[in-house]
Design an enzyme around this catalytic site. Structure first.
Site, PDB file in Angstrom:
ATOM      1  N   ARG A 188       0.103 -54.892  58.193  1.00  0.00           N
ATOM      2  CA  ARG A 188       1.542 -55.167  58.354  1.00  0.00           C
ATOM      3  C   ARG A 188       1.860 -55.599  59.777  1.00  0.00           C
ATOM      4  NH1 ARG A 188       3.024 -49.206  56.447  1.00  0.00           N
ATOM      5  NH2 ARG A 188       1.147 -49.660  55.237  1.00  0.00           N
TER       6      ARG A 188
ATOM      7  N   LYS B 284     -11.590 -45.165  59.122  1.00  0.00           N
ATOM      8  CA  LYS B 284     -11.675 -44.850  57.694  1.00  0.00           C
ATOM      9  C   LYS B 284     -12.931 -44.027  57.423  1.00  0.00           C
ATOM     10  CE  LYS B 284      -9.576 -49.105  55.833  1.00  0.00           C
ATOM     11  NZ  LYS B 284      -8.444 -48.516  55.102  1.00  0.00           N
TER      12      LYS B 284
ATOM     13  N   GLU C 278      -2.778 -51.692  59.799  1.00  0.00           N
ATOM     14  CA  GLU C 278      -2.870 -52.834  60.715  1.00  0.00           C
ATOM     15  C   GLU C 278      -2.412 -54.144  60.075  1.00  0.00           C
ATOM     16  OE1 GLU C 278      -5.256 -51.887  58.792  1.00  0.00           O
ATOM     17  OE2 GLU C 278      -5.720 -53.838  57.922  1.00  0.00           O
TER      18      GLU C 278
HETATM   19  N1  BES Z   1      -6.701 -52.756  53.964  1.00  0.00           N
HETATM   20  C1  BES Z   1      -6.103 -51.501  53.701  1.00  0.00           C
HETATM   21  C2  BES Z   1      -5.528 -51.379  52.297  1.00  0.00           C
HETATM   22  C3  BES Z   1      -6.530 -51.396  51.167  1.00  0.00           C
HETATM   23  C4  BES Z   1      -6.980 -50.208  50.623  1.00  0.00           C
HETATM   24  C5  BES Z   1      -6.969 -52.581  50.632  1.00  0.00           C
HETATM   25  C6  BES Z   1      -7.872 -50.226  49.580  1.00  0.00           C
HETATM   26  C7  BES Z   1      -7.877 -52.600  49.589  1.00  0.00           C
HETATM   27  C8  BES Z   1      -8.317 -51.417  49.058  1.00  0.00           C
HETATM   28  C9  BES Z   1      -4.955 -51.265  54.691  1.00  0.00           C
HETATM   29  O1  BES Z   1      -5.090 -51.840  55.926  1.00  0.00           O
HETATM   30  C10 BES Z   1      -4.895 -49.792  54.924  1.00  0.00           C
HETATM   31  O2  BES Z   1      -5.811 -49.265  55.488  1.00  0.00           O
HETATM   32  N2  BES Z   1      -3.825 -49.168  54.485  1.00  0.00           N
HETATM   33  C11 BES Z   1      -3.665 -47.779  54.638  1.00  0.00           C
HETATM   34  C12 BES Z   1      -2.265 -47.538  55.109  1.00  0.00           C
HETATM   35  C13 BES Z   1      -1.993 -46.114  55.498  1.00  0.00           C
HETATM   36  C14 BES Z   1      -2.682 -45.795  56.807  1.00  0.00           C
HETATM   37  C15 BES Z   1      -0.515 -45.931  55.634  1.00  0.00           C
HETATM   38  C16 BES Z   1      -3.888 -47.126  53.281  1.00  0.00           C
HETATM   39  O3  BES Z   1      -3.481 -47.687  52.279  1.00  0.00           O
HETATM   40  O4  BES Z   1      -4.527 -46.078  53.236  1.00  0.00           O
HETATM   41 ZN    ZN Z   2      -6.291 -53.490  56.032  1.00  0.00          ZN
HETATM   42 MN    MN Z   3      -6.157 -50.592  57.277  1.00  0.00          MN
END
Ligand code: BES
Ligand code: ZN
Ligand code: MN
Length: 467
Positions: free
Chosen positions: A323, A248, A321
């Site tokens: 899911r 990220k 991750e």
């Molecule tokens: N933990 C994150 C989702 C999240 C984002 C929670 C912001 C709280 C605040 C999750 O694991 C994630 O990184 N999701 C990605 C999925 C994408 C790679 C398809 C996302 O939402 O960007």
């Molecule tokens: Zn996450």
């Molecule tokens: Mn994630």
């Protein structure tokens, strides 16, 4: 904060007497009617407050008038919100001993106590200078039973918020497992990495591989009497989500200690069961706890994973991750043969894009259960909103080399994640998925919640279980 019930608020010598005012109505105290309402035109809109000195006219030193809005619009949630706001105000003026006398609202005791505890909450463990906290709150004429129930809910939220607010360095998978094992009245089994491997949880283990923190699969079980219903509650337990090899950006990573908010919710709920002791029900609390880190051993984009039910997943993005961990947890819960499975997860940024930080997204395989959960949330003071589960969302996850990919298009990401999870629910279990990505952790204060964890899901799930 000590919480008491008293009978006669009028003659109670307290520092601040807190009373309510509905719009178009007078208060129960003459002095407040004279000064706040008649002289200063205090209307009593929901959450407005007005503080006045009593100069010895009544036994209380001060009166805080709290607006409770239009009487016809008053709900349990209004009660929680106005009491939380009043408590914030009382802490601001550094009150120590206060008494609430809300006339005509005695049936809302539980929701007042929950509000008091939300309003008083601070995460100041790591601050040298602590926040001010009221020492004693008395509520006039509430039923002791309601106050007790409110306290249990409030404490469950507080517990959940504390653990979700902790840095990842503290709230590790091992720490979550220790906490789960310490709860009374549950039988709890912690599976270590080797045992998880034996169970065939290839998706969950892949996520955990990049971290030096060992994964802990937590299974808590509450059972009382002759269970007429068996429920499994699953919480996403990513103690830190760096994104993994699909790292990220720094700004998105900053708050990713909150990625175990689902787990924190389930811990708060399960911990409370020994006190609430719901009858003739069996409740399983399940957390596949781990960290998502890039590391020498980390899983990689393009890897193919096999989940516990044998389905294969092409890793399209290591940042999707949650899911993967939930997939194996859902398989595990399905194998328990429970009637209902409810998972709660900070799953997708897409859900946050859709619903903001205001509402949580709800999906599932049973319209009736979805509706029940949404209705329970509304009663509990949380906002849930249903998101669609059209087959087209799953088509976007089609893989050329495995049964599915873990991500597809950026668009409709919350629904795609829901459709992915559905692949791992089997048997007759009714299943609901709650995406709390936007609501579980606030980056700035909102309504009655301060920066940080909100304890999302705790009130709703506790109400659902005890109903
Ligand atoms: N933990 C994150 C989702 C999240 C984002 C929670 C912001 C709280 C605040 C999750 O694991 C994630 O990184 N999701 C990605 C999925 C994408 C790679 C398809 C996302 O939402 O960007
Ligand atoms: Zn996450
Ligand atoms: Mn994630």
């Amino acid at each position: 904060m000590e919480i008491k019930v008293i009978e006669d608020a009028k003659n109670y010598a307290t520092e601040v007497l807190v009373i309510n005012k509905f719009e178009e109505e007078m208060t129960s105290q003459e002095i407040a009617n004279t000064y706040a309402v008649e002289k200063d035109g205090f209307e009593g809109k929901t959450g407005q407050t007005y503080l006045l000195h009593t100069y010895g006219k009544i036994p209380a030193d001060k009166i805080l008038v709290v607006g409770t809005g239009k009487k016809s619009e008053f709900t349990k949630t209004t009660m929680t919100e106005v009491v939380a706001k009043a408590v914030k105000k009382l802490n601001q003026i550094k009150a120590k001993k206060v008494c609430f006398d809300f006339s005509g609202l005695n049936e809302y005791g539980k929701y007042a106590v929950i509000g008091a505890m939300i309003g008083d909450y601070a995460f100041d463990k790591y601050k040298t200078e602590k926040e001010h906290h009221i020492e004693e709150i008395s509520f006039a004429n509430f039923a002791q039973k309601d106050v007790e129930e409110g306290r249990i809910f409030g404490e469950a939220m507080e517990f959940s918020r504390n653990i979700a607010n902790e840095p990842a360095e503290y709230a590790t998978p091992t720490k979550l497992a220790e906490l789960a094992s310490s709860f009374e009245g549950l039988s709890t089994k912690i599976y270590n990495k080797e045992e998880v491997q034996k169970m065939g949880m290839g998706a969950y283990l892949a996520v955990a591989r990049g971290s030096a923190e060992p994964p802990k699969f937590i299974h808590m079980k509450y059972s009382n009497g002759n269970p007429k219903k068996r429920i499994a509650l699953i919480g996403k337990g990513l103690c830190f989500d760096s994104g993994g090899m699909d790292l990220k950006p720094a700004s998105s990573m900053l708050t990713m200690r909150d990625d175990m908010s689902g787990a924190a919710c389930i811990l708060g709920v399960m911990r409370a069961l020994n006190t609430i002791k719901p009858q003739d029900i069996e409740i399983h609390g399940i957390i596949a706890a781990c960290e998502n880190m890039p590391g020498q051993n980390a899983y990689k984009p393009g890897d193919i994973l096999t989940a516990k039910n044998g389905k294969t997943i092409e890793v399209d993005n290591t940042d999707a991750e949650g899911r993967l961990t939930l997939a194996d947890a859902l398989c595990y819960a399905s194998e328990l043969g429970v009637d209902e499975i409810i998972d709660i997860a900070t799953l997708t940024g897409a859900c946050m894009v859709a619903l903001g930080t205001v509402a949580s997204g709800v999906m599932g395989n049973d319209e009736e259960l979805i509706k029940k959960i949404i209705d329970t949330a509304r009663e509990s003071g949380e906002k849930y909103w249903e998101l669609p589960m059209f087959d087209e969302y799953f088509k976007g996850l089609k893989s050329d080399i495995a049964d599915m990919k873990n991500t597809g298009s950026r668009y409709g990401g919350a629904s795609a994640a829901g459709m992915f999870l559905k692949e791992f629910v089997s048997g007759d279990a009714k299943w609901v998925h709650i995406d709390v990505a936007g609501t579980a952790f606030l980056e700035k204060s909102q309504g009655i919640f301060i920066y940080g964890s909100t304890g999302a899901g705790v009130r709703t799930l506790l109400n659902y279980i005890t109903k």
